[in-house]
Design a protein around this motif. Structure first.
Motif, PDB file in Angstrom:
ATOM      1  N   VAL A 141      70.604  10.914  99.149  1.00 17.65           N
ATOM      2  CA  VAL A 141      70.081   9.783  98.384  1.00 17.65           C
ATOM      3  C   VAL A 141      68.562   9.918  98.271  1.00 17.65           C
ATOM      4  CG1 VAL A 141      71.929   8.270  99.199  1.00 17.65           C
ATOM      5  CG2 VAL A 141      69.725   8.291 100.405  1.00 17.65           C
ATOM      6  N   VAL A 142      67.983   9.132  97.375  1.00 18.72           N
ATOM      7  CA  VAL A 142      66.533   8.953  97.323  1.00 18.72           C
ATOM      8  C   VAL A 142      66.242   7.613  97.974  1.00 18.72           C
ATOM      9  CG1 VAL A 142      64.512   8.607  95.850  1.00 18.72           C
ATOM     10  CG2 VAL A 142      66.209  10.350  95.249  1.00 18.72           C
ATOM     11  N   LEU A 143      65.470   7.643  99.050  1.00 20.18           N
ATOM     12  CA  LEU A 143      65.086   6.424  99.763  1.00 20.18           C
ATOM     13  C   LEU A 143      63.682   6.026  99.329  1.00 20.18           C
ATOM     14  CD1 LEU A 143      65.343   4.218 101.955  1.00 20.18           C
ATOM     15  CD2 LEU A 143      64.557   5.919 103.622  1.00 20.18           C
ATOM     16  N   LEU A 144      63.570   4.882  98.671  1.00 13.31           N
ATOM     17  CA  LEU A 144      62.283   4.359  98.219  1.00 13.31           C
ATOM     18  C   LEU A 144      61.818   3.268  99.179  1.00 13.31           C
ATOM     19  CD1 LEU A 144      59.952   3.796  96.247  1.00 13.31           C
ATOM     20  CD2 LEU A 144      61.550   2.390  94.902  1.00 13.31           C
ATOM     21  N   ILE A 145      60.711   3.507  99.855  1.00 16.99           N
ATOM     22  CA  ILE A 145      60.084   2.502 100.716  1.00 16.99           C
ATOM     23  C   ILE A 145      58.885   1.985  99.927  1.00 16.99           C
ATOM     24  CG2 ILE A 145      59.040   2.048 102.968  1.00 16.99           C
ATOM     25  CD1 ILE A 145      60.569   4.454 104.062  1.00 16.99           C
ATOM     26  N   ASP A 146      59.096   0.871  99.235  1.00 15.86           N
ATOM     27  CA  ASP A 146      58.163   0.405  98.221  1.00 15.86           C
ATOM     28  C   ASP A 146      57.096  -0.510  98.811  1.00 15.86           C
ATOM     29  OD1 ASP A 146      57.413   0.668  95.608  1.00 15.86           O
ATOM     30  OD2 ASP A 146      58.785  -0.848  94.819  1.00 15.86           O
ATOM     31  N   GLU A 147      55.852  -0.214  98.461  1.00 13.50           N
ATOM     32  CA  GLU A 147      54.684  -1.019  98.871  1.00 13.50           C
ATOM     33  C   GLU A 147      54.589  -1.122 100.397  1.00 13.50           C
ATOM     34  OE1 GLU A 147      53.772  -3.941  95.205  1.00 13.50           O
ATOM     35  OE2 GLU A 147      55.486  -4.573  96.393  1.00 13.50           O
ATOM     36  N   ILE A 148      54.552   0.026 101.034  1.00  9.95           N
ATOM     37  CA  ILE A 148      54.479   0.097 102.496  1.00  9.95           C
ATOM     38  C   ILE A 148      53.208  -0.585 103.007  1.00  9.95           C
ATOM     39  CG2 ILE A 148      53.468   2.405 102.328  1.00  9.95           C
ATOM     40  CD1 ILE A 148      55.573   0.956 105.228  1.00  9.95           C
ATOM     41  N   ASP A 149      52.168  -0.637 102.185  1.00 15.56           N
ATOM     42  CA  ASP A 149      50.920  -1.277 102.619  1.00 15.56           C
ATOM     43  C   ASP A 149      51.052  -2.783 102.793  1.00 15.56           C
ATOM     44  OD1 ASP A 149      51.307  -1.075  99.805  1.00 15.56           O
ATOM     45  OD2 ASP A 149      49.263  -1.777  99.455  1.00 15.56           O
ATOM     46  N   ARG A 150      52.116  -3.385 102.274  1.00 13.40           N
ATOM     47  CA  ARG A 150      52.353  -4.824 102.462  1.00 13.40           C
ATOM     48  C   ARG A 150      52.942  -5.121 103.843  1.00 13.40           C
ATOM     49  NH1 ARG A 150      52.203  -8.222  98.066  1.00 13.40           N
ATOM     50  NH2 ARG A 150      51.891  -7.232  96.031  1.00 13.40           N
ATOM     51  N   ALA A 151      53.578  -4.135 104.452  1.00 18.67           N
ATOM     52  CA  ALA A 151      54.189  -4.326 105.774  1.00 18.67           C
ATOM     53  C   ALA A 151      53.114  -4.232 106.850  1.00 18.67           C
ATOM     54  CB  ALA A 151      55.282  -3.287 106.006  1.00 18.67           C
ATOM     55  N   ASP A 152      53.456  -4.717 108.048  1.00 14.40           N
ATOM     56  CA  ASP A 152      52.516  -4.696 109.164  1.00 14.40           C
ATOM     57  C   ASP A 152      52.394  -3.283 109.741  1.00 14.40           C
ATOM     58  OD1 ASP A 152      52.269  -7.475 108.906  1.00 14.40           O
ATOM     59  OD2 ASP A 152      54.008  -7.797 110.187  1.00 14.40           O
ATOM     60  N   ALA A 153      51.309  -3.055 110.467  1.00  9.15           N
ATOM     61  CA  ALA A 153      51.084  -1.740 111.084  1.00  9.15           C
ATOM     62  C   ALA A 153      52.184  -1.404 112.081  1.00  9.15           C
ATOM     63  CB  ALA A 153      49.720  -1.718 111.771  1.00  9.15           C
ATOM     64  N   GLU A 154      52.756  -2.420 112.742  1.00  8.42           N
ATOM     65  CA  GLU A 154      53.836  -2.179 113.711  1.00  8.42           C
ATOM     66  C   GLU A 154      55.067  -1.604 113.017  1.00  8.42           C
ATOM     67  OE1 GLU A 154      52.140  -4.937 113.428  1.00  8.42           O
ATOM     68  OE2 GLU A 154      51.024  -5.059 115.336  1.00  8.42           O
ATOM     69  N   PHE A 155      55.376  -2.113 111.820  1.00  9.66           N
ATOM     70  CA  PHE A 155      56.526  -1.585 111.084  1.00  9.66           C
ATOM     71  C   PHE A 155      56.249  -0.161 110.618  1.00  9.66           C
ATOM     72  CE2 PHE A 155      58.960  -0.854 107.185  1.00  9.66           C
ATOM     73  CZ  PHE A 155      60.242  -1.055 107.671  1.00  9.66           C
ATOM     74  N   GLU A 156      55.023   0.082 110.210  1.00  8.65           N
ATOM     75  CA  GLU A 156      54.626   1.431 109.809  1.00  8.65           C
ATOM     76  C   GLU A 156      54.842   2.418 110.956  1.00  8.65           C
ATOM     77  OE1 GLU A 156      50.450   3.618 108.700  1.00  8.65           O
ATOM     78  OE2 GLU A 156      50.685   1.527 108.102  1.00  8.65           O
ATOM     79  N   ALA A 157      54.481   1.989 112.189  1.00 12.73           N
ATOM     80  CA  ALA A 157      54.672   2.853 113.357  1.00 12.73           C
ATOM     81  C   ALA A 157      56.154   3.102 113.621  1.00 12.73           C
ATOM     82  CB  ALA A 157      54.013   2.227 114.578  1.00 12.73           C
ATOM     83  N   PHE A 158      56.970   2.073 113.396  1.00 12.34           N
ATOM     84  CA  PHE A 158      58.421   2.218 113.589  1.00 12.34           C
ATOM     85  C   PHE A 158      58.999   3.289 112.670  1.00 12.34           C
ATOM     86  CE2 PHE A 158      62.315   0.808 111.356  1.00 12.34           C
ATOM     87  CZ  PHE A 158      63.247   1.128 112.334  1.00 12.34           C
ATOM     88  N   ALA A 178      70.529  11.502 110.574  1.00 11.53           N
ATOM     89  CA  ALA A 178      70.899  11.445 109.163  1.00 11.53           C
ATOM     90  C   ALA A 178      72.051  12.408 108.881  1.00 11.53           C
ATOM     91  CB  ALA A 178      69.700  11.787 108.287  1.00 11.53           C
ATOM     92  N   ARG A 179      73.053  11.920 108.200  1.00  7.35           N
ATOM     93  CA  ARG A 179      74.173  12.785 107.817  1.00  7.35           C
ATOM     94  C   ARG A 179      73.740  13.754 106.716  1.00  7.35           C
ATOM     95  NH1 ARG A 179      78.643   7.853 107.623  1.00  7.35           N
ATOM     96  NH2 ARG A 179      78.743   7.531 109.888  1.00  7.35           N
ATOM     97  N   GLN A 180      72.907  13.268 105.813  1.00  6.74           N
ATOM     98  CA  GLN A 180      72.283  14.092 104.782  1.00  6.74           C
ATOM     99  C   GLN A 180      70.818  13.678 104.711  1.00  6.74           C
ATOM    100  OE1 GLN A 180      73.777  16.432 102.960  1.00  6.74           O
ATOM    101  NE2 GLN A 180      75.895  16.049 103.537  1.00  6.74           N
ATOM    102  N   HIS A 181      69.909  14.640 104.694  1.00  6.94           N
ATOM    103  CA  HIS A 181      68.493  14.291 104.650  1.00  6.94           C
ATOM    104  C   HIS A 181      68.170  13.590 103.329  1.00  6.94           C
ATOM    105  CE1 HIS A 181      66.525  16.922 107.971  1.00  6.94           C
ATOM    106  NE2 HIS A 181      67.612  16.300 108.382  1.00  6.94           N
ATOM    107  N   PRO A 182      67.685  12.366 103.371  1.00  3.01           N
ATOM    108  CA  PRO A 182      67.309  11.696 102.127  1.00  3.01           C
ATOM    109  C   PRO A 182      65.981  12.227 101.596  1.00  3.01           C
ATOM    110  CG  PRO A 182      66.807  10.283 103.997  1.00  3.01           C
ATOM    111  CD  PRO A 182      67.493  11.504 104.561  1.00  3.01           C
ATOM    112  N   SER A 183      65.800  12.117 100.304  1.00  5.09           N
ATOM    113  CA  SER A 183      64.481  12.360  99.707  1.00  5.09           C
ATOM    114  C   SER A 183      63.722  11.039  99.795  1.00  5.09           C
ATOM    115  CB  SER A 183      64.623  12.800  98.246  1.00  5.09           C
ATOM    116  OG  SER A 183      65.390  13.982  98.157  1.00  5.09           O
TER     117      SER A 183
END
Length: 316
Positions: A141-158, A178-183
């Protein structure tokens, strides 16, 4: 899937995404190296659209995690379906009674119950959120983590474990690979500085507003029914607005919306009245609208001066 840069360009274009040579190169490398791609740039320049186009071009499902302030790992990773667990426990009550009947002490009963942990803490009761869904998917799959800068630094570390090893630790289940490496594509509007640890795990791409010619090509592709002369005028106005030091510059998507609005209104030119009445399609802050209208009025005055032999001023 992508064998060379030409194929990347053609595949993205087939999804109505016009990529620069730099964009095509970095997407190609992210695909070949299996690295997450971090895309930064102003809002509305096509960062999210790039992930969608990559998904369509590679024929991989898109899984999207929209980030926001207060997002934590439980909301992004998984939840336990406690109601389902309770129902399951009720249905197995008789079996549990038989299992524990022969236990002579509380310790023995607890030990026997502990041996059955896998029954009550297993994937059957796990409600996968976007991150876990991407790891557990049986197809790439393609995993889109959108607008990561809106999340807290703790979530970024996770996220670091997922971005580096494509795995995550779940207390009740252990480490899930991961069963298949996502993009993976992460986007950021640069509202805060991201950590060096996150950036090290990604290939980096900065996407800025397109040149006038590139934006014209985008508008012609996305709104083919718009007259080319009118499309060029629309792009010229959008480009001029971005040079006006506004609170929020018009995005490429808003230029496209404006082009569609002009088609809907059957406009044959962008005169002063058309521009004034449709300006809020491009601008979303009243202060910006008022500033642009003052420039329009100044331009109208300059046109009158020019008709008297005086030079016309520019919006800039």
């Amino acid at each position: 899937m992508f064998d060379d840069l030409r194929q990347v360009n053609e595949s993205l274009r087939s999804q109505q995404y016009i990529a620069t040579d730099e964009i095509a190169t970095v997407v190609f490398l992210a695909h070949k190296l299996g690295k997450p791609l971090l895309v930064e740039g102003p809002a509305g320049v096509g960062k999210t659209e790039l992930a969608k186009a990559w998904s369509g071009a590679s024929e991989k499902p898109l899984i999207r995690l929209q980030c926001y302030e207060g997002l934590d790992e439980n909301k992004a990773l998984y939840e336990w379906e406690y109601a389902k667990q309770m129902l399951y426990t009720q249905l197995l009550r008789d079996k549990l009674s038989d299992l524990l009947a022969a236990a002579e002490t509380l310790r023995a009963a607890a030990d026997r119950l502990g041996e059955e942990d896998d029954v009550f803490f297993s994937e059957r009761f796990l409600l996968a959120r976007p991150l876990l869904a991407a790891l557990l998917s049986d197809e790439p799959v393609v995993l889109l983590i959108d607008e990561i800068d809106r999340a807290d630094a703790e979530f970024e570390a996770f996220l670091l474990e997922i971005l580096s090893d494509f795995q995550v630790s779940i207390p009740e289940l252990g480490t899930v690979q991961a069963r298949q490496h996502p993009s993976v594509v992460l986007t950021s509007n640069n509202t805060r500085e991201l950590s060096e640890a996150l950036k090290r795990r990604c290939l980096y791409l900065f996407v800025d507003y397109p040149t006038q010619e590139a934006e014209l090509n985008i508008v012609k592709m996305r709104v083919p029914e718009l007259d080319e002369k009118l499309a060029r005028q629309a792009v010229e106005v959008a480009q001029a607005l971005r040079r006006m030091d506004l609170k929020k510059n018009p995005s490429v998507s808003e230029t496209i919306d404006w082009a569609k609005a002009l088609v809907t209104l059957n406009a044959d030119s962008i005169d002063q009245k058309t521009l004034e009445t449709t300006l809020t399609v491009l601008l979303k802050h009243e202060s910006d609208v008022q500033k642009a209208r003052r420039q329009i009025m100044r331009g109208a005055d300059d046109d009158r001066y020019q008709s008297r032999g005086r030079p016309r001023s520019d919006w800039n």
